[in-house]
Scaffold this motif. Structure first.
Motif, PDB file in Angstrom:
ATOM      1  N   VAL A  19       1.140  -1.527   0.074  1.00 15.73           N
ATOM      2  CA  VAL A  19      -0.152   0.436  -0.374  1.00 15.73           C
ATOM      3  C   VAL A  19       0.859   1.149   0.126  1.00 15.73           C
ATOM      4  O   VAL A  19       1.804   1.048   0.785  1.00 15.73           O
ATOM      5  N   ALA A  20       0.743   1.783  -1.141  1.00 13.05           N
ATOM      6  CA  ALA A  20       1.895   3.706  -1.046  1.00 13.05           C
ATOM      7  C   ALA A  20       0.764   4.282  -1.141  1.00 13.05           C
ATOM      8  O   ALA A  20      -0.237   4.396  -1.495  1.00 13.05           O
ATOM      9  N   VAL A  21       0.668   5.026   0.243  1.00 15.91           N
ATOM     10  CA  VAL A  21       0.125   6.445   0.137  1.00 15.91           C
ATOM     11  C   VAL A  21       1.073   8.061  -0.088  1.00 15.91           C
ATOM     12  O   VAL A  21       2.103   8.169   1.261  1.00 15.91           O
ATOM     13  N   GLY A  22       0.926   8.727  -1.130  1.00 16.49           N
ATOM     14  CA  GLY A  22       2.234   9.080  -0.690  1.00 16.49           C
ATOM     15  C   GLY A  22       1.641  10.483  -2.012  1.00 16.49           C
ATOM     16  O   GLY A  22       0.701   9.811  -2.923  1.00 16.49           O
ATOM     17  N   GLY A  23       2.883  11.352  -2.976  1.00 16.72           N
ATOM     18  CA  GLY A  23       3.294  11.703  -3.879  1.00 16.72           C
ATOM     19  C   GLY A  23       3.563  10.846  -4.401  1.00 16.72           C
ATOM     20  O   GLY A  23       3.835  10.119  -4.569  1.00 16.72           O
ATOM     21  N   GLY A  24       3.965  11.879  -5.843  1.00 13.20           N
ATOM     22  CA  GLY A  24       4.254  11.135  -7.005  1.00 13.20           C
ATOM     23  C   GLY A  24       5.025   9.808  -6.609  1.00 13.20           C
ATOM     24  O   GLY A  24       5.424   8.898  -7.177  1.00 13.20           O
ATOM     25  N   CYS A  25       5.746  10.568  -6.542  1.00 15.00           N
ATOM     26  CA  CYS A  25       7.137   9.786  -5.389  1.00 15.00           C
ATOM     27  C   CYS A  25       7.435   8.759  -4.714  1.00 15.00           C
ATOM     28  O   CYS A  25       8.182   7.399  -5.362  1.00 15.00           O
ATOM     29  N   ILE A  26       6.003   8.590  -3.813  1.00 17.21           N
ATOM     30  CA  ILE A  26       6.199   7.663  -3.298  1.00 17.21           C
ATOM     31  C   ILE A  26       5.420   6.264  -4.267  1.00 17.21           C
ATOM     32  O   ILE A  26       5.395   5.340  -3.862  1.00 17.21           O
ATOM     33  N   ILE A  56       4.061  -8.174  -7.137  1.00 18.55           N
ATOM     34  CA  ILE A  56       3.450  -7.976  -5.565  1.00 18.55           C
ATOM     35  C   ILE A  56       2.321  -6.880  -6.211  1.00 18.55           C
ATOM     36  O   ILE A  56       2.231  -6.231  -6.768  1.00 18.55           O
ATOM     37  N   LYS A  57       1.161  -7.099  -5.436  1.00 21.24           N
ATOM     38  CA  LYS A  57      -0.009  -6.288  -6.075  1.00 21.24           C
ATOM     39  C   LYS A  57       0.501  -4.697  -5.448  1.00 21.24           C
ATOM     40  O   LYS A  57       0.317  -5.226  -4.068  1.00 21.24           O
ATOM     41  N   LEU A  58      -0.306  -4.279  -5.777  1.00 23.95           N
ATOM     42  CA  LEU A  58      -0.484  -2.718  -5.457  1.00 23.95           C
ATOM     43  C   LEU A  58      -1.178  -1.598  -5.070  1.00 23.95           C
ATOM     44  O   LEU A  58      -2.034  -2.099  -6.076  1.00 23.95           O
ATOM     45  N   LEU A  59      -1.898  -1.191  -4.091  1.00 20.80           N
ATOM     46  CA  LEU A  59      -2.653  -0.165  -4.203  1.00 20.80           C
ATOM     47  C   LEU A  59      -2.265   1.145  -3.745  1.00 20.80           C
ATOM     48  O   LEU A  59      -1.057   1.246  -2.819  1.00 20.80           O
ATOM     49  N   VAL A  60      -2.558   1.831  -4.471  1.00 24.15           N
ATOM     50  CA  VAL A  60      -1.968   2.873  -4.086  1.00 24.15           C
ATOM     51  C   VAL A  60      -3.152   4.327  -3.870  1.00 24.15           C
ATOM     52  O   VAL A  60      -4.137   4.362  -3.885  1.00 24.15           O
ATOM     53  N   ILE A  61      -2.608   4.992  -3.042  1.00 23.59           N
ATOM     54  CA  ILE A  61      -4.147   6.408  -2.457  1.00 23.59           C
ATOM     55  C   ILE A  61      -2.915   7.890  -2.304  1.00 23.59           C
ATOM     56  O   ILE A  61      -2.379   8.005  -1.744  1.00 23.59           O
ATOM     57  N   LEU A  98      -9.019   7.430  -5.046  1.00 20.48           N
ATOM     58  CA  LEU A  98      -8.865   8.981  -4.818  1.00 20.48           C
ATOM     59  C   LEU A  98      -9.593   9.243  -3.109  1.00 20.48           C
ATOM     60  O   LEU A  98     -11.094   9.097  -3.474  1.00 20.48           O
ATOM     61  N   VAL A  99      -9.163   9.154  -2.833  1.00 20.68           N
ATOM     62  CA  VAL A  99      -9.501   9.957  -1.093  1.00 20.68           C
ATOM     63  C   VAL A  99      -9.449  11.823  -0.619  1.00 20.68           C
ATOM     64  O   VAL A  99      -7.766  12.337  -0.396  1.00 20.68           O
ATOM     65  N   PRO A 100     -10.121  12.608  -1.174  1.00 19.48           N
ATOM     66  CA  PRO A 100      -9.984  13.929  -1.405  1.00 19.48           C
ATOM     67  C   PRO A 100      -9.520  14.491   0.137  1.00 19.48           C
ATOM     68  O   PRO A 100      -8.573  15.330   0.545  1.00 19.48           O
ATOM     69  N   ASP A 101      -9.702  13.590   1.881  1.00 18.45           N
ATOM     70  CA  ASP A 101      -8.904  13.993   3.028  1.00 18.45           C
ATOM     71  C   ASP A 101      -7.439  14.233   2.710  1.00 18.45           C
ATOM     72  O   ASP A 101      -7.278  14.972   3.595  1.00 18.45           O
ATOM     73  N   PHE A 102      -7.310  13.527   1.466  1.00 19.21           N
ATOM     74  CA  PHE A 102      -6.049  13.059   2.153  1.00 19.21           C
ATOM     75  C   PHE A 102      -5.073  13.720   1.669  1.00 19.21           C
ATOM     76  O   PHE A 102      -3.622  14.115   1.910  1.00 19.21           O
ATOM     77  N   LEU A 103      -5.758  15.018   0.856  1.00 19.97           N
ATOM     78  CA  LEU A 103      -5.312  16.453   0.040  1.00 19.97           C
ATOM     79  C   LEU A 103      -4.937  17.514   0.900  1.00 19.97           C
ATOM     80  O   LEU A 103      -4.764  19.121   1.041  1.00 19.97           O
ATOM     81  N   MET A 104      -5.574  17.616   2.749  1.00 21.77           N
ATOM     82  CA  MET A 104      -5.921  18.587   3.122  1.00 21.77           C
ATOM     83  C   MET A 104      -4.872  19.076   3.912  1.00 21.77           C
ATOM     84  O   MET A 104      -4.975  20.023   4.018  1.00 21.77           O
TER      85      MET A 104
END
Length: 305
Positions: A19-26, A56-61, A98-104
């Motif tokens: 699971v990757a949570v972050g910007g483009g680099c992450i 490996i399967k990947l989920l990105v946020i 796409l979770v708008p809360d994470f952009l706040m």
């Protein structure tokens, strides 16, 4: 070194899902880690985009509205300050959210840079030599959404405009995944590597310059479509009438976003630095530019446009 640590940890755990949570680099780190093992010749394999076909399967946020990396088949890695791309269908994340809360919580500098990256991706996609009817539709939809929300997103961010910006960036990612980017993106990477300018901001430094160069040399375009018609699409989307108005529109957009365009104020003597920037190029994206552009042209454009 960061990537090596991530891959080493991944190899030791052998997870079912990353699971990757972050910007483009992450997201790029995670995409690469999914298809590589830690080995002595890792650098060479990265440079050659030689990766494992099993992944490996990947989920990105995403936590920024800009890169669209959650839907693209490439990932960027810098080696000795030169940008390389690992590319292939296995790099596309299996899932994204796409979770708008994470952009706040992101600041104005990040929002402005990442948002302009998405704007540039959509614009470049429309004139890219590899563009298709589908990529044009993605780019047009993405650009409309972003231009409608960008100013308010920067001045008064809320969950609704954060979601709209995420959606626009996602569509821009879908567009460039088909068409790929062009010269402004290719030239942006040395600005980031050598002068630590955030990616979207770095792209903004030459977008106007290359748009004008492409328009002024339409007769030399070697794409399989009418480049003049593609510029008319850009004029319509930005409610401008010609290349000069489009140039002014984009300049005002960057001014609103506080994206400094003066090279000297960024600590860059462009006359002295242009050779270094051109020498730091290692990108196939130049070939996607609708008008052939040489490194000599780029040096001239940087110093004179």
């Amino acid at each position: 070194k960061e990537l090596q640590k991530i891959i080493k940890l991944k190899d030791s755990i052998n997870p079912d899902l990353i699971v990757a949570v972050g910007g483009g680099c992450i997201m790029d780190y995670a995409k690469i880690a999914c298809v590589y093992k830690l080995e002595k010749n890792l650098k060479k394999k990265l440079i050659n985009s030689d990766y494992l076909k099993s992944k490996i399967k990947l989920l990105v946020i995403p936590t920024t509205a800009g890169s669209g990396a959650e839907v693209t088949s490439s990932a960027v890695i810098y080696i000795n300050k030169i940008k390389y791309s690992v590319e292939g269908p296995e790099l596309i994340p299996d899932f994204y959210s796409l979770v708008p809360d994470f952009l706040m919580s992101s600041n104005l500098k990040i929002d402005a840079s990442s948002g302009f990256d998405a704007i540039s991706q959509s614009i470049e996609s429309i004139i890219s030599k590899k563009s298709t009817d589908q990529s044009i539709q993605f780019a047009k939809r993405g650009l409309k959404i972003i231009l409608k929300n960008f100013d308010e997103f920067l001045k008064k961010k809320n969950l609704l405009n954060s979601y709209e910006m995420s959606l626009g960036a996602n569509l821009s990612g879908k567009a460039i995944n088909i068409s790929k980017t062009t010269a402004p993106h290719a030239v942006s990477y040395p600005f980031t590597a050598f002068y630590n300018i955030p990616h979207g901001h770095a792209v903004s430094l030459t977008l106007n310059k290359f748009l004008k160069f492409n328009f002024d040399h339409i007769a030399k375009s070697n794409c399989n479509f009418d480049l003049n018609k593609r510029f008319k699409i850009l004029f319509a989307l930005t409610k401008t009438k010609n290349i000069n108005e489009l140039n002014s529109f984009l300049k005002n957009l960057k001014k609103t976003a506080y994206l400094e365009q003066n090279f000297l104020k960024l600590g860059i003597n462009i006359q002295a630095a242009s050779g270094r920037i051109v020498g730091g190029l290692n990108d196939r994206r130049l070939a996607n530019n609708p008008v052939p552009v040489s490194k000599k042209d780029i040096k001239y454009i940087l110093e004179n446009f």
